[in-house]
Motif scaffolding. Structure first.
Motif: not given
Lengths: 458, 178
Positions: A268-272, A290, A318, A320-321, A433, A441, A445
Motif C-alpha cells: 500500500q502506498g508503494v509505486g503510486v 489501478s 490509489y 499503488d501496488c 513508479l 520496493d 514495483v
C-alpha cells in the motif's frame, strides 16, 4: 499562439507545400480546434526527471571512476538481467542515494529474436505459431489478435461457436496468467506459500489447455478462420469441476493476503501513479485501471462476443501496488463469471469458417478426392493469399492493450507485422513508479507492472 | 487565431472538405483504411502541429508507433492524391478514450533523409516506441531525449526490419568483454 497575424493561407493543395505549415494546418482545422494547440503532456509527468538517460557504455565508464567519498553522493547500481525478481531478463540501471532510488532505466532486448522479421517469412497460417511465443504467459491472446487482424483483411466471417470458444479459452488464459502473477508477486515479496498456491491452481488449467489444444503453452489453437479443433466431449464438466475448486481457493487468497498486515504494508502506498500519467505514458491494462480509469477494451470497444456477457471491471483508487494486485485478483473472479456464461451459452455449430480459401478440407475428404488432397497441400505449403491492405486489431490482454498491425501486399505472407506489446509500453512507467522509493520496493514495483519479457523484446 | 473573424465558420466535426473537395482532418488528408479506420496523412513538416491538434481534440494516448519499409512492395496501401509515396512510412495510432475512437496517422519518410520530428513532448509514451522504430528502421526522431537502440545491442550495425537487411547467415555479434 505566436502566429496570430499570419496571412490567411490559400487552400489550394498545389500551393500547400510552400505555405507555413502552422498556418496551413490551423486554417484547415475547425476554428475551435485551431485555437487549442496542445502544449504537450510532458507537464503531466512530475517525475520525468527520474528517467535515466545514460547509455550502457557511459554506465560502464562510470564504474571505472575512482571513489570520491567527499563528492560522490549517489551510487550507480546494476540489477539483472538474471535476477529472480526481474521476471526473466529485465535489466535495470539504478542511481541510488543510500537505499533510495533516484533515477532508473530499464534495459531490454536480451530476449530479442526478431519475431517481427520472422513473421514476414511465415504464411498467415503459420503466423500464430510465431506470435504465440511472445507473451508466453497468455499465448492465446497473441494468437487471437493476429487472427482477428488477418480476418479483417480477408473479410472472413467466423462462426458463432468459434467466437465463443475463443472467448472461453481467452478468459481461462486470463485466469492462468493472473494466477501466475499471484505466484510471482507473492514470491517477490517473500510470501513464498503464495507462490506454491498460484502454481498449484494454474497447473490443472494448463492440463485443461493441453486437453483442448494439445499443448500446455504456445498452443497455436486460435487460427485465422476459427480455432484448430472443437472442444472435447465433457469439457463443461472439466471446467465446472475446476471452477468449483478454484473459487474457495480465491477466498483463501483473500484471507492469506488481503488480511495480512505485512502484505498490505509492503504494497500500500508503494509505486503510486495517477491516471494522467498513465495516459501520457501510454499505459494500459491493470496499471491504468489501478489509477481509477475503468478503461477495458472488452467493454469499451467490444470484440468477439463480450457485448453478450455480463462482467464488471475492477477499478482501483490509489494507483499503488496493492491496487494492481487487488485488481488482478478481482479480474480472476470476473473471468470466472464470463467462463460460466460461456458454458451456459455456448452455441452449437462449426468451430471454423467453412471458407474454401482459408479452411483446409476435412480429413475424410482427403482419402476420397484428389482435388481435396491438392487443396489441403496448397493451403499448408503456399498458404492462402490475403488481399492487399493495412489493418490494426487490438484486444485486452491480461497486461493491457495488445495490438497487431499488419500490412499485406496481396501475397500469402504479411509484408509487415508489428505487435504493440503492452508490457513493452508499460515498462516506461518503471522509473516513475520507483522514484524516491526504497530499493526493496523496486522489486514490488517491477512485480506489480507484471512485464513478460518475451513480449517486451519480441 | 481566435480573433480572426473572417475565417469561415466550420463545424465542430474535424472531418471536413477542403476547397479541393478531398476530405481533410486536423489539416491533413484523410482516408479510410481497409478496416474502416480513419487515417490521416500529414507531411513531416506538419506532423507536430497535426499531432498537437489530435491531442487537443482528446486523443490523449499514443497507442502505437511503428514504421513500414516499402522498398519492395509494389502494391502498397492506397495514399490520397497529393501525397507522394516514399520508401518509409511511420505509422502512429492514437486513442480517444472519451469518444472511444482511434485515429491512425501515416507519414511518408524519404530514404535519403529518414528523420521525423519526435512526439515525446506531446506524448511522452512514444519514447520507447520511437526508440524501437529507430533501432529497427534507422529512422531518426528529431527532439527525442534519448534516441538509442533499445532491442539490439548498442554497437549493432544495420537496422534489421529494413527490407534490404537479409535474414539468415549472419554471424552472431557479441560485445567485446573487457
Amino acid at each position: 499562439m505566436a502566429i496570430t497575424d499570419a496571412p490567411q493561407p490559400d487552400l489550394d493543395p498545389a500551393d500547400a507545400a510552400t505555405l507555413d505549415p502552422v498556418a496551413l494546418a490551423a486554417s484547415t482545422m475547425p476554428s475551435d480546434a485551431a485555437t487549442e494547440v496542445h502544449e504537450g503532456q510532458l507537464g503531466l509527468l512530475p517525475r520525468i526527471g527520474s528517467v535515466m538517460r545514460m547509455s550502457e557504455v557511459q554506465m560502464a565508464e562510470a564504474a571505472d571512476q575512482p571513489l570520491d567519498d567527499e563528492n560522490d553522493q549517489t551510487m550507480l547500481m546494476n540489477m539483472g538481467p538474471s535476477h529472480p525478481s526481474t521476471h526473466g531478463v529485465l535489466r535495470l540501471m539504478l542511481e541510488l542515494d543510500g537505499e533510495t532510488v533516484i533515477r532508473s532505466k530499464p534495459v531490454v532486448g536480451y530476449l530479442h529474436t526478431g519475431m517481427e522479421k520472422t513473421a514476414e517469412n511465415l504464411t498467415y497460417l503459420q503466423g500464430p505459431t510465431n506470435v504465440t511465443r511472445m507473451d508466453y504467459a497468455s499465448p492465446l491472446f497473441n494468437e487471437l489478435v493476429f487472427s482477428l487482424a488477418t480476418e479483417k483483411l480477408l473479410d472472413v466471417e467466423v462462426p458463432e461457436r468459434a467466437t465463443w470458444i475463443r472467448m472461453l479459452m481467452c478468459e481461462m488464459n486470463r485466469i492462468s496468467s493472473h494466477l501466475l502473477f499471484m505466484a510471482t508477486n507473492g514470491m517477490d515479496l517473500g510470501a513464498v506459500s503464495m507462490m506454491i498456491y498460484g502454481w498449484r491452481e494454474r497447473e490443472p488449467l494448463l492440463r485443461f489447455f493441453e486437453k483442448v489444444t494439445g499443448l500446455r503453452m504456445n498452443h497455436n489453437y486460435i487460427r485465422p478462420g476459427g480455432v484448430a479443433a472443437d472442444l472435447h466431449d465433457g469439457w463443461q464438466e472439466d471446467l465446472l469441476e475446476y471452477l468449483e475448486m478454484l473459487e474457495p481457493r480465491l477466498d483463501e487468497y483473500h484471507i492469506l493476503m488481503n488480511g495480512q498486515p505485512i502484505w498490505r504494508d509492503r504494497l500500500q502506498g508503494v509505486g503510486v501513479i495517477n491516471e494522467a500519467e498513465c495516459l501520457a505514458l501510454g499505459t494500459t491494462g491493470p496499471i491504468l485501471r489501478s489509477a481509477g480509469s475503468s478503461w477495458d477494451l472488452r467493454r469499451d470497444m467490444p470484440y468477439l462476443a463480450y457485448d453478450q456477457v455480463d462482467f464488471a471491471i475492477p477499478v482501483g483508487e490509489y494507483g499503488d501496488c496493492f491496487d494492481r494486485y487487488a485488481i488482478r485478483l478481482a479480474e480472476i473472479e470476473e473471468s470466472i463469471k464470463i467462463v460460466r456464461q460461456c458454458i451456459e451459452k455456448m452455441p452449437s455449430g462449426d468451430y471454423r469458417a467453412q471458407n474454401k480459401k482459408v479452411t483446409p478440407p476435412p480429413r475424410g475428404r482427403i482419402d476420397e478426392s484428389m482435388e481435396a488432397l491438392i487443396h489441403h497441400f496448397k493451403i499448408f505449403t503456399e498458404g492462402f493469399k490475403v488481399p492487399a491492405g493495412e489493418t490494426y486489431a487490438a484486444v485486452e490482454s491480461p497486461r493491457g492493450e495488445l495490438g497487431v498491425y499488419i500490412v499485406s501486399d496481396g501475397s500469402s505472407t504479411p509484408y509487415r507485422m508489428h505487435v504493440r506489446a503492452p508490457s513493452f509500453v508499460n515498462l516506461q512507467t518503471l522509473p516513475h513508479l520507483m522514484e524516491n522509493g526504497l530499493l526493496a520496493d523496486a522489486v514490488a514495483v517491477i512485480s506489480s507492472v507484471d512485464p513478460i519479457m518475451g513480449e517486451v523484446d519480441r | 487565431m481566435a480573433d480572426e473573424t473572417d475565417t469561415p465558420d466550420e463545424t465542430a466535426d474535424p472531418t471536413e472538405s477542403a476547397a479541393s473537395g478531398a476530405p481533410v482532418a486536423y489539416g491533413a488528408p484523410l482516408t479510410l483504411s481497409t478496416d474502416d479506420q480513419r487515417v490521416i496523412h500529414p507531411t513531416r513538416e506538419q506532423w507536430l502541429l497535426v499531432a498537437s491538434a489530435i491531442l487537443a481534440d482528446g486523443y490523449r494516448m499514443c497507442i502505437d508507433l511503428t514504421a513500414v519499409d516499402f522498398l519492395t512492395n509494389p502494391r502498397r496501401p492506397e495514399l490520397p492524391a497529393g501525397v507522394e509515396p516514399e520508401r518509409f512510412e511511420v505509422v502512429a495510432s492514437f486513442m480517444n478514450h472519451q469518444r472511444r475512437e482511434r485515429i491512425r496517422a501515416r507519414i511518408q519518410v524519404p530514404a535519403d533523409d529518414p528523420t521525423v520530428p519526435s512526439l515525446t513532448t506531446l506524448y511522452p509514451g512514444a519514447d520507447y516506441l520511437e526508440r524501437e522504430t529507430y533501432d529497427m528502421f534507422g529512422i531518426a526522431f528529431d527532439g527525442h531525449p534519448d534516441l538509442s537502440r533499445i532491442l539490439m545491442p548498442e554497437n549493432w550495425e544495420g537496422h534489421p526490419l529494413r527490407k534490404d537487411y537479409a535474414t539468415g547467415a549472419i554471424p552472431v555479434q557479441f560485445k567485446e568483454t573487457n
